[in-house]
Design a protein around this motif. Structure first.
Motif, PDB file in Angstrom:
ATOM      1  N   ALA A 198      -2.091   1.898  11.614  1.00 23.75           N
ATOM      2  CA  ALA A 198      -3.006   2.120  12.736  1.00 23.75           C
ATOM      3  C   ALA A 198      -3.662   0.821  13.181  1.00 23.75           C
ATOM      4  O   ALA A 198      -3.837   0.580  14.388  1.00 23.75           O
ATOM      5  CB  ALA A 198      -4.068   3.151  12.344  1.00 23.75           C
ATOM      6  N   LEU A 199      -4.014  -0.033  12.231  1.00 21.65           N
ATOM      7  CA  LEU A 199      -4.617  -1.323  12.591  1.00 21.65           C
ATOM      8  C   LEU A 199      -3.620  -2.218  13.320  1.00 21.65           C
ATOM      9  O   LEU A 199      -3.985  -2.931  14.262  1.00 21.65           O
ATOM     10  CB  LEU A 199      -5.127  -2.022  11.328  1.00 21.65           C
ATOM     11  CG  LEU A 199      -6.344  -1.391  10.647  1.00 21.65           C
ATOM     12  CD1 LEU A 199      -6.695  -2.132   9.367  1.00 21.65           C
ATOM     13  CD2 LEU A 199      -7.547  -1.383  11.596  1.00 21.65           C
ATOM     14  N   ALA A 252       2.296   4.381  10.867  1.00 23.14           N
ATOM     15  CA  ALA A 252       1.226   5.349  10.618  1.00 23.14           C
ATOM     16  C   ALA A 252       1.763   6.764  10.440  1.00 23.14           C
ATOM     17  O   ALA A 252       1.192   7.562   9.696  1.00 23.14           O
ATOM     18  CB  ALA A 252       0.209   5.316  11.757  1.00 23.14           C
ATOM     19  N   THR A 254       0.835  -1.200   0.000  1.00 29.46           N
ATOM     20  CA  THR A 254       0.000   0.000   0.000  1.00 29.46           C
ATOM     21  C   THR A 254       0.869   1.250   0.000  1.00 29.46           C
ATOM     22  O   THR A 254       2.078   1.199   0.224  1.00 29.46           O
ATOM     23  CB  THR A 254      -0.923   0.015   1.224  1.00 29.46           C
ATOM     24  OG1 THR A 254      -0.129  -0.094   2.416  1.00 29.46           O
ATOM     25  CG2 THR A 254      -1.912  -1.128   1.167  1.00 29.46           C
ATOM     26  N   TRP A 263      -2.441   7.088   2.358  1.00 29.34           N
ATOM     27  CA  TRP A 263      -3.368   6.940   3.477  1.00 29.34           C
ATOM     28  C   TRP A 263      -3.665   5.482   3.772  1.00 29.34           C
ATOM     29  O   TRP A 263      -3.932   5.115   4.929  1.00 29.34           O
ATOM     30  CB  TRP A 263      -4.665   7.691   3.188  1.00 29.34           C
ATOM     31  CG  TRP A 263      -5.442   7.123   2.037  1.00 29.34           C
ATOM     32  CD1 TRP A 263      -5.372   7.502   0.736  1.00 29.34           C
ATOM     33  CD2 TRP A 263      -6.402   6.063   2.087  1.00 29.34           C
ATOM     34  NE1 TRP A 263      -6.217   6.749  -0.035  1.00 29.34           N
ATOM     35  CE2 TRP A 263      -6.869   5.848   0.772  1.00 29.34           C
ATOM     36  CE3 TRP A 263      -6.906   5.259   3.104  1.00 29.34           C
ATOM     37  CZ2 TRP A 263      -7.808   4.876   0.451  1.00 29.34           C
ATOM     38  CZ3 TRP A 263      -7.847   4.280   2.794  1.00 29.34           C
ATOM     39  CH2 TRP A 263      -8.288   4.107   1.479  1.00 29.34           C
ATOM     40  N   ALA A 264      -3.629   4.612   2.754  1.00 28.20           N
ATOM     41  CA  ALA A 264      -3.866   3.186   2.991  1.00 28.20           C
ATOM     42  C   ALA A 264      -2.767   2.588   3.863  1.00 28.20           C
ATOM     43  O   ALA A 264      -3.027   1.752   4.739  1.00 28.20           O
ATOM     44  CB  ALA A 264      -3.952   2.443   1.662  1.00 28.20           C
ATOM     45  N   ARG A 265      -1.538   3.032   3.656  1.00 25.68           N
ATOM     46  CA  ARG A 265      -0.434   2.544   4.490  1.00 25.68           C
ATOM     47  C   ARG A 265      -0.580   3.065   5.916  1.00 25.68           C
ATOM     48  O   ARG A 265      -0.264   2.356   6.876  1.00 25.68           O
ATOM     49  CB  ARG A 265       0.890   2.985   3.878  1.00 25.68           C
ATOM     50  CG  ARG A 265       2.106   2.443   4.598  1.00 25.68           C
ATOM     51  CD  ARG A 265       3.376   2.814   3.865  1.00 25.68           C
ATOM     52  NE  ARG A 265       3.557   2.004   2.674  1.00 25.68           N
ATOM     53  CZ  ARG A 265       4.587   2.139   1.847  1.00 25.68           C
ATOM     54  NH1 ARG A 265       5.509   3.078   2.088  1.00 25.68           N
ATOM     55  NH2 ARG A 265       4.704   1.365   0.786  1.00 25.68           N
ATOM     56  N   ARG A 266      -1.043   4.303   6.071  1.00 25.52           N
ATOM     57  CA  ARG A 266      -1.321   4.816   7.415  1.00 25.52           C
ATOM     58  C   ARG A 266      -2.383   3.967   8.109  1.00 25.52           C
ATOM     59  O   ARG A 266      -2.293   3.687   9.310  1.00 25.52           O
ATOM     60  CB  ARG A 266      -1.784   6.265   7.336  1.00 25.52           C
ATOM     61  CG  ARG A 266      -0.706   7.261   6.958  1.00 25.52           C
ATOM     62  CD  ARG A 266      -1.300   8.667   6.953  1.00 25.52           C
ATOM     63  NE  ARG A 266      -0.347   9.666   6.521  1.00 25.52           N
ATOM     64  CZ  ARG A 266       0.482  10.306   7.325  1.00 25.52           C
ATOM     65  NH1 ARG A 266       0.457  10.037   8.618  1.00 25.52           N
ATOM     66  NH2 ARG A 266       1.319  11.216   6.861  1.00 25.52           N
ATOM     67  N   LEU A 267      -3.403   3.576   7.360  1.00 25.90           N
ATOM     68  CA  LEU A 267      -4.471   2.769   7.940  1.00 25.90           C
ATOM     69  C   LEU A 267      -3.950   1.408   8.396  1.00 25.90           C
ATOM     70  O   LEU A 267      -4.315   0.919   9.471  1.00 25.90           O
ATOM     71  CB  LEU A 267      -5.594   2.597   6.913  1.00 25.90           C
ATOM     72  CG  LEU A 267      -6.787   1.741   7.347  1.00 25.90           C
ATOM     73  CD1 LEU A 267      -7.457   2.341   8.578  1.00 25.90           C
ATOM     74  CD2 LEU A 267      -7.795   1.605   6.210  1.00 25.90           C
TER      75      LEU A 267
END
Length: 217
Positions: A73-74, A141, A63, A66-70
């Motif tokens: 975070a997960l 994140a 990713t 923002w997808a890599r940040r998500l």
């Protein structure tokens, strides 16, 4: 990535470690029976979150933005959940309940002889793995958008780049890199027609040669 892999590995290894021991007694002249409980017996969160952490490594590589940040975070949220589950499973009342449940499954008349003894290695491994997941997830994140991602040379929507090939070796290098060496040529690589507009399809006339002098006999 190394921190994420180490944290997930510690969680998976801790799930199979012995976390607590207890003793069961039954009516009659029967000696107490020891009972050993592993991390998987007390909670299934470490093993599940450990596998999710390994999957998060592939997610961070695949990713961007923002997808890599998500994904980061997960991963951090999974580490917090693992810490919470380890703390909840190692409380004295939770250990007593787990040993009592084992006694009920083994024999209906068995009882817990004493308070279970908590081992330190298994919960410590799980706690350390959970902390590594939290740190790796938070770092991903915050910093992951600036990290390089997977190459785009094989993406279908990647725009080709014009490259001038000076030698045959340069031509092969540009092809290996995914560049289109024909984009730098005029008209998209099509050579201009030397014939005039009205001579399309007709061969060019041979150039007139000067007459050779005749030999004197």
């Amino acid at each position: 990535m190394l921190g994420l892999a180490a944290g997930a590995g510690l969680l998976l290894a801790a799930a199979g470690q012995q976390w607590a021991t207890g003793q069961l007694t039954a009516p009659g002249p029967v000696p107490p029976v020891p009972v050993a409980l592993t991390g998987a017996d007390l909670t299934g969160a470490p093993s599940g979150i450990g596998w999710a952490g390994l999957a998060g490594i592939a997610g961070l590589y695949a990713t961007r933005g923002w997808a890599r940040r998500l994904v980061g975070a997960l991963v951090a949220a999974g580490g917090v959940l693992a810490l919470t589950s380890v703390w909840g499973a190692t409380r004295p009342d939770a250990l007593m309940e787990a040993v009592a449940k084992n006694a009920t499954d083994a024999a209906g008349t068995a009882q817990v002889a004493a308070a279970p003894h908590l081992a330190a290695l298994g919960p410590a491994m799980a706690g350390g793995g959970a902390v590594l997941l939290v740190l790796a997830g938070l770092l991903s994140a915050v910093r992951a958008p600036a990290w390089p991602g997977m190459g785009t040379r094989y993406d279908r929507d990647a725009a080709p780049r014009a490259t001038r090939a000076e030698t045959p070796a340069d031509l092969w290098k540009s092809l290996d890199a995914g560049d289109d060496p024909t984009l730098d040529a005029p008209d998209g690589g099509r050579s201009e027609d030397p014939a005039g507009p009205g001579d399309a399809g007709e061969p060019a006339p041979l150039a007139a040669r000067p007459a050779e002098p005749k030999e004197n006999h």
